[in-house]
Design a protein around this motif. Structure first.
Motif, PDB file in Angstrom:
ATOM      1  N   GLU A  34      48.702  35.736  40.152  1.00  8.22           N
ATOM      2  CA  GLU A  34      47.667  36.070  41.125  1.00  8.22           C
ATOM      3  C   GLU A  34      47.346  34.860  42.004  1.00  8.22           C
ATOM      4  O   GLU A  34      47.184  33.746  41.504  1.00  8.22           O
TER       5      GLU A  34
ATOM      6  N   PRO B 145      45.483  42.895  45.793  1.00  7.31           N
ATOM      7  CA  PRO B 145      46.139  42.325  44.606  1.00  7.31           C
ATOM      8  C   PRO B 145      47.502  41.723  44.861  1.00  7.31           C
ATOM      9  O   PRO B 145      48.038  41.038  43.992  1.00  7.31           O
TER      10      PRO B 145
ATOM     11  N   ARG C 279      52.766  49.768  41.908  1.00  5.49           N
ATOM     12  CA  ARG C 279      51.520  49.125  41.487  1.00  5.49           C
ATOM     13  C   ARG C 279      50.332  50.023  41.812  1.00  5.49           C
ATOM     14  O   ARG C 279      50.284  50.638  42.887  1.00  5.49           O
TER      15      ARG C 279
ATOM     16  N   THR D 242      45.942  49.926  41.611  1.00  4.74           N
ATOM     17  CA  THR D 242      44.779  49.069  41.397  1.00  4.74           C
ATOM     18  C   THR D 242      43.511  49.882  41.603  1.00  4.74           C
ATOM     19  O   THR D 242      43.376  50.581  42.613  1.00  4.74           O
TER      20      THR D 242
ATOM     21  N   GLN E  18      39.211  49.412  41.578  1.00  2.73           N
ATOM     22  CA  GLN E  18      38.149  48.400  41.615  1.00  2.73           C
ATOM     23  C   GLN E  18      36.796  49.073  41.753  1.00  2.73           C
ATOM     24  O   GLN E  18      36.644  50.064  42.478  1.00  2.73           O
TER      25      GLN E  18
ATOM     26  N   GLN F 206      38.027  45.437  37.745  1.00  2.00           N
ATOM     27  CA  GLN F 206      39.295  45.769  38.388  1.00  2.00           C
ATOM     28  C   GLN F 206      40.336  46.038  37.315  1.00  2.00           C
ATOM     29  O   GLN F 206      40.463  45.284  36.349  1.00  2.00           O
TER      30      GLN F 206
ATOM     31  N   ASP G  20      44.483  46.979  36.912  1.00  2.00           N
ATOM     32  CA  ASP G  20      45.726  46.896  37.659  1.00  2.00           C
ATOM     33  C   ASP G  20      46.893  47.252  36.749  1.00  2.00           C
ATOM     34  O   ASP G  20      46.964  46.773  35.612  1.00  2.00           O
TER      35      ASP G  20
ATOM     36  N   ARG H  83      43.079  44.153  33.057  1.00  2.00           N
ATOM     37  CA  ARG H  83      41.744  44.451  33.582  1.00  2.00           C
ATOM     38  C   ARG H  83      40.928  43.168  33.623  1.00  2.00           C
ATOM     39  O   ARG H  83      41.095  42.269  32.801  1.00  2.00           O
TER      40      ARG H  83
END
Length: 823
Positions: free
Chosen positions: A118, A131, A394, A396, A398, A420, A422, A461
């Motif tokens: 990240e 992300p 992917r 995500t 949030q 969040q 992911d 998470r």
């Protein structure tokens, strides 16, 4: 309850709460554009949200820069990264072989495409955390303002912000207004851009804004790389082949993007903004320019050489254009995004509740030729030296809920929670034609015709609670303190790299794989390991500020930020974790695949914000000192597996570093119609230690910090000249970024790759109607036609390749807009 249902329930709850009467209403007034105030001919106020509430930039005790719509229009950025020139110590490049963001701030940045790594510089769009670096180079057409918060944001923007945060605010629908904005551009490299937005009121409480854009270009690289396979010590059907590429253009753009926004504002104390985001990016694969040093394998083999007829690196790019072996390179770099977001605000008199919800899905298919070469046909077969496609899906989710008080006294606070989740599934397929030049074929055919697949996946998470309070101690003297506590939990699934018939753990030639992700770890669990990682970390911020007089503001801040640990999506490449009998050693594999520890940043800064000469001059300066601990580093290491040369990307906590520097921003209006802006950044970074679990050819701490140019600066001038019902705007910008390390070699200091120092000159001339209802703009970028690197990678012992920025560009843009009150 599903996450979609949760989002809808949250919306309903706040919508019902909207009917709670407020004892005192406060409405924030939007900031006027940066530049001259028409009445005073001085600089207008700038409103920022760096403290999660609207504050005047000159009275905000944070090192924050604001780039508004007027600057964006005049500078004509290709993407969000081009706005870095207006921010001190903010450097923007790309990840090697990808159209992905490599942002760096205060000595720390991202230069890898690894999906579980990240970035330390977070990008938020309307408060949703992006992300993936693959989609951080946003189009700026629909952007109202960009705020860049420099340094770790330990409380209010606390997720992984050891370097800083880029906060993007898009334009909102307007109630009671009918309007439209259209823009088109044509330019060099067959560039075509069409962008449009329209605003439609729906009754008295609803408004819709639709935004769509399309960009196309042929690219500015040429397929001119040469090859000359001179290998004689190993029999090879490719030996003795020579030639050069066909000279066609490479690296073109082909992108659609759209946003649909619905604003509901049933009363003055409640509003809800629902957005749908759509991106369809079918741009061409990014070609490479071979810059391999002498003495390494690809130099010895005589492959991937430059075109002897041209010294221009843009003419020496190369790509194999393979569509077999699961590469599909002629389909390009496909990045598809669908996002649904809901932002709600409820004012209850003594403060405002804010909810930010979002669901985002991203699909990436990224085939690349790493060491560039011409598309060689040998006996009817295209040769790949090292081609690969990195593919991922992917998702995500949030949710953030916060409360910003408005108590009307000496104390106010912001408090809330953040969540969040992911999920990512990743596979890379590799075609290693160079192996046919140095070793025997695989059990399934030649290396050049046999895909080699690595797959892994992650679910993670991040949960946090935070609070920050501000207390007015005395007239002009304010104390701010806050903290955040974050819990992160991740689970990773991985399988060592295998050939397709080995996916079931044996030898099954009947297995059919149509794309790399068909081989994912969940559909083929043989040999898959699972490992987990947990961390919980406190972060904080404390500052004191003093308004010495209406034009002079001073502050000092200490803050801590952290970036969570991560897994390496390349671990298991080339199947290196084996027992003596050749079977998998999963215990060794699991130990190598373990997540890194979190890295932390402790920052001290002092700043002065000032205005003088009747607000014709604004000058802000900041000094900072940051200590980074447990820095997460990556290095590409050469290795030998079963007598064959390979390489593996290693990822570990390796270092401690200190960065100190100064940042200055100047805006001035020396005469009516003339606005000057200047930005200067200096940073000095050094490793205090650099210890790796692998042997190195030299002391890695002898190298500078990567993506940390010592000096950056820019100067910008805009002059507005009225001509009857029209106005002529002349804009010029010169910006400089110092030399900076991009990739560190494990072998020697001399093999490190750098982005060369560069100075770019840009300009535009705009003829517009006084009310901006339509305009014509001539655009010139990189007017000196400089060649400068935007990415560069060394793969120790094998090769080195780079990407370059666009050459001189001229374009013509026309636009029109109108708005009127609805009847």
């Amino acid at each position: 309850m599903s996450r979609t249902a949760y989002l809808l329930v949250s919306a309903a709850a706040l919508a019902l709460a909207a009917h709670i009467p407020a004892s005192a209403q406060t409405a924030s007034t939007p900031a006027p554009p940066q530049g001259a105030d028409e009445e005073t001919s001085g600089l207008a106020d700038i409103v920022v949200t760096a403290t999660r509430r609207d504050t005047n930039l000159q009275r905000t005790a944070i090192a924050v820069s604001a780039v508004d719509q007027s600057i964006i229009e005049q500078s004509n950025p290709r993407s969000l990264g081009d706005l870095a020139v207006f921010v001190p110590n903010f450097s923007a490049a790309t990840v090697t072989n990808f159209n992905a963001a490599s942002f760096s701030m205060r000595g720390i940045g991202q230069n890898t495409i690894i999906i579980y790594f990240e970035p330390p510089v977070a990008v938020l769009v309307d408060d949703f955390v992006m992300p993936s670096v693959q989609t951080q180079l946003l189009d700026t057409f629909d952007v109202a303002q960009v705020e860049v918060l420099r340094g770790p944001q330990g409380t209010l923007f606390g997720k992984n912000t050891t370097g800083g945060a880029v906060v993007v605010k898009t334009k909102k629908p307007e109630l009671g207004t009918i309007g439209a904005e259209l823009r088109g551009q044509v330019g060099d490299f067959k560039t075509r851009k069409l962008q449009g937005a329209f605003n439609v009121p729906i009754g008295d409480t609803l408004a819709f804004r639709g935004v769509i854009g399309y960009e196309y270009s042929d690219g500015y690289y040429r397929n001119g790389a040469c090859y000359g396979l001179v290998v004689s010590f190993v029999p090879s059907k490719f030996a003795g082949r020579t030639g050069c590429g066909d000279g066609e253009r490479l690296g073109g753009r082909d992108v659609w993007n759209a946003r649909a926004k619905l604003l509901w504002e049933p009363s003055s104390n409640f509003n809800a903004l629902l957005q749908y985001e759509n991106i369809r990016d079918d741009s061409e694969s990014i070609p490479g320019v071979n810059e391999t040093n002498t003495g390494v394998l690809f130099d010895i083999l005589g492959v991937g050489r430059s075109n002897p007829a041209s010294k221009d690196p843009l003419n020496n790019a190369g790509i194999s254009n393979r569509d077999d072996t699961l590469l599909f390179m002629q389909k390009g770099h496909r990045v598809y995004v669908d996002g649904l977001y809901l932002n709600m605000n409820l004012n209850v008199g003594f403060g405002t509740f804010t909810s930010v919800s979002g669901i985002r899905k991203q699909k990436s298919r990224l085939p690349s030729t790493y060491p560039d070469q011409a598309p060689v046909a040998a006996d009817g077969e295209i040769l790949s030296l090292f081609d690969a496609s990195r593919d991922d899906d992917r998702k995500t989710w949030q949710q953030e809920l916060r409360f910003a008080s408005d108590l009307g006294g000496a104390f106010d606070f912001v408090a809330g929670g953040f969540y969040q989740h992911d999920e990512a599934s990743y596979c890379v397929t590799e075609t290693l034609g160079f192996q046919d030049l140095v070793t025997a074929p695989t059990p399934y055919g030649t290396w050049n015709q046999t895909p080699y697949i690595l797959c892994n996946a992650q679910k993670g998470r991040s949960t946090a609670v935070f609070a920050e309070g501000t207390l007015k101690l005395a007239e002009g003297l304010t104390l701010t303190g806050g903290a955040r506590y974050t819990w992160e939990k991740k689970r990773w699934w991985g399988r060592q790299q295998v050939f397709i018939p080995q996916l079931n753990g044996g030898n099954d030639p009947s297995i059919i794989v149509n794309e790399a992700l068909d081989a994912n770890v969940f559909d083929y669990p043989a040999g898959v390991i699972q490992i987990g990682a947990k961390s919980s970390d406190p972060t904080w911020r404390a500052s004191i500020s003093y308004q010495a007089n209406p034009d002079l503001f001073l502050y000092g801040t200490y803050s801590r930020g952290f970036k969570g640990g991560g897994f390496n999506d390349q671990i298991g490449t080339f199947h290196p974790f084996l027992n003596a009998d050749g079977s998998d050693n999963n215990a060794l594999f699991a130990a190598a695949a373990a997540a890194t520890k979190p890295e932390t940043a402790d920052s001290f800064e002092i700043g002065v914000k000032s205005e003088f000469l009747d607000r014709r001059v604004r000058f802000n300066v900041t000094g900072f000192h940051v200590t980074y601990s447990n820095l997460q580093k990556q290095i590409v290491v050469p290795l030998i597996v079963n007598g064959q040369p390979f390489q593996v990307t290693t990822f570990f906590n390796a270092a401690k570093a200190v960065v100190k520097g100064v940042e200055a921003e100047l805006t001035a209006i020396p005469a009516r119609g003339l606005t000057l802006r200047g930005v200067f950044g200096y940073q000095d970074g050094k490793y205090k230690e650099y210890v790796t679990p692998i042997p190195a050819g030299y002391n890695l701490a002898d190298a500078p910090l990567d993506r940390a140019p010592k000096v950056t600066w820019s100067a910008d001038a805009t002059y507005e000249l009225p001509i009857s019902d029209f106005k002529l705007l002349l804009n010029g910008n010169v910006n400089y970024v110092g030399r900076n390390l991009f990739t560190q070699s494990i072998d020697s200091l001399a093999d490190n790759t750098y982005l060369n120092a560069r100075t770019l000159l840009n300009a535009s001339i705009t003829l517009a109607q006084q009310d901006d209802s339509y305009y014509v703009r001539l655009i010139g970028q990189n007017l000196a036609d400089k060649r400068y690197k935007t990415a560069s990678q060394v793969v120790g012992g094998l090769w080195q390749n780079s990407q370059y920025g666009p050459p001189r560009y001229f374009g013509l843009e026309v636009g029109l807009k109108f708005s009127s009150a609805a009847n």
